[in-house]
Motif scaffolding. Sequence first.
Motif, short mmCIF file in Angstrom:
data_model
loop_
_atom_site.label_atom_id
_atom_site.label_comp_id
_atom_site.label_asym_id
_atom_site.label_seq_id
_atom_site.Cartn_x
_atom_site.Cartn_y
_atom_site.Cartn_z
N ASP A 249 3.79 8.78 -0.19
CA ASP A 249 3.81 7.60 -0.46
C ASP A 249 5.36 6.36 -1.40
OD1 ASP A 249 2.22 5.16 -0.76
OD2 ASP A 249 1.59 5.41 -2.74
N TRP A 251 7.65 4.30 -3.21
CA TRP A 251 7.27 2.99 -4.54
C TRP A 251 9.43 2.35 -4.51
CZ3 TRP A 251 3.00 0.86 -6.88
CH2 TRP A 251 1.93 0.74 -6.20
N ILE A 270 9.49 -1.37 2.84
CA ILE A 270 8.53 -1.11 1.75
C ILE A 270 7.79 -3.02 2.09
CG2 ILE A 270 7.93 -0.32 -0.46
CD1 ILE A 270 8.77 1.56 0.90
N HIS A 274 3.93 -2.09 -2.54
CA HIS A 274 4.67 -1.01 -3.55
C HIS A 274 5.98 -1.13 -4.35
CE1 HIS A 274 1.48 1.19 -1.15
NE2 HIS A 274 2.77 2.48 -1.62
#
Length: 297
Positions: A249, A251, A270, A274
């Motif tokens: 995941d 970010w 992205i 995020h």
Amino acid sequence: MTRPTRAGRLQAVTAAVTLCAGALAAGAPAAGAAPAARCTTPRLTGGWYGDNRARLQQLIDQYGTCNPYRPARTKPVAVFDWDNTVVKNDVGDATMYWLLRGGKIRRPASGDWSATSRYLTPAAVRALAGACDTLARPGAPLPTGTAAGAACADEVLAVYGTAATRAGAPAFAGADHRTVEPAYAWLAQLTHGWRPAEVRAFAAAARAENLAAPVGATQRVGSTTATAWVRYYDQQRDLIHGLRQAGFDVWITSASPQPVVEVWAEGVGISADHVIGIRNTTTPGGRFTPICGAAGR
């Protein structure tokens, strides 16, 4: 320009990738678990310094898995800083230069520059008022891209870029530098009066210019020469893609304004949900105010 260090602005973000320890622990395979189905782990490519690629590949091999990510495992989390980490040069700076050249920064609606940041010193408020206030009515855009507005552009750049007025007086005071860098927050605060979609459009125009400009290009902002180019690091694009393919995941967190980073983050896949940047509050009509959470008023 001489800028204040970013070391204190985002204590939770490393220079490249920060892995959330709790997520990694949760993501470790249980003892005795059945082996995963055969698949191909993403492989990093490109030119990396020293053994960095091998070390990052080892991390992906240890904690990642092939897409689609196994739903029974908690995803490990990778968090990237943005400016001079995923890209070379600073997208906040690039946007500031574009705003000044395009005359998109508004005089404070109240007529008082201290409304744009509670950390502005009286000296900075006086300097900004003296350089800018005769150019536009309160709330209106300042003509900082014209010859008449060059002194205003110079004063804004000095406060933003050096945290001092052109006369050398400190421009900000009273901030806890463990949690906020007022000059960076001020860029977001200077987008007051615009809607989020408008600021994203400004950022997109600045992005197109900076990606098209040759490496090393400069531009004139007021009477100042400023950097005019930005580039994505190929290695970071590769790493972000590999991490996402491996089920991480991913970010982005940045001290540049939220709409600006959202636009640039699209270039590495992205999405806006995020991205964590500096965020303004909005009026009931949906326009940005100069207030941006703990980093602002």
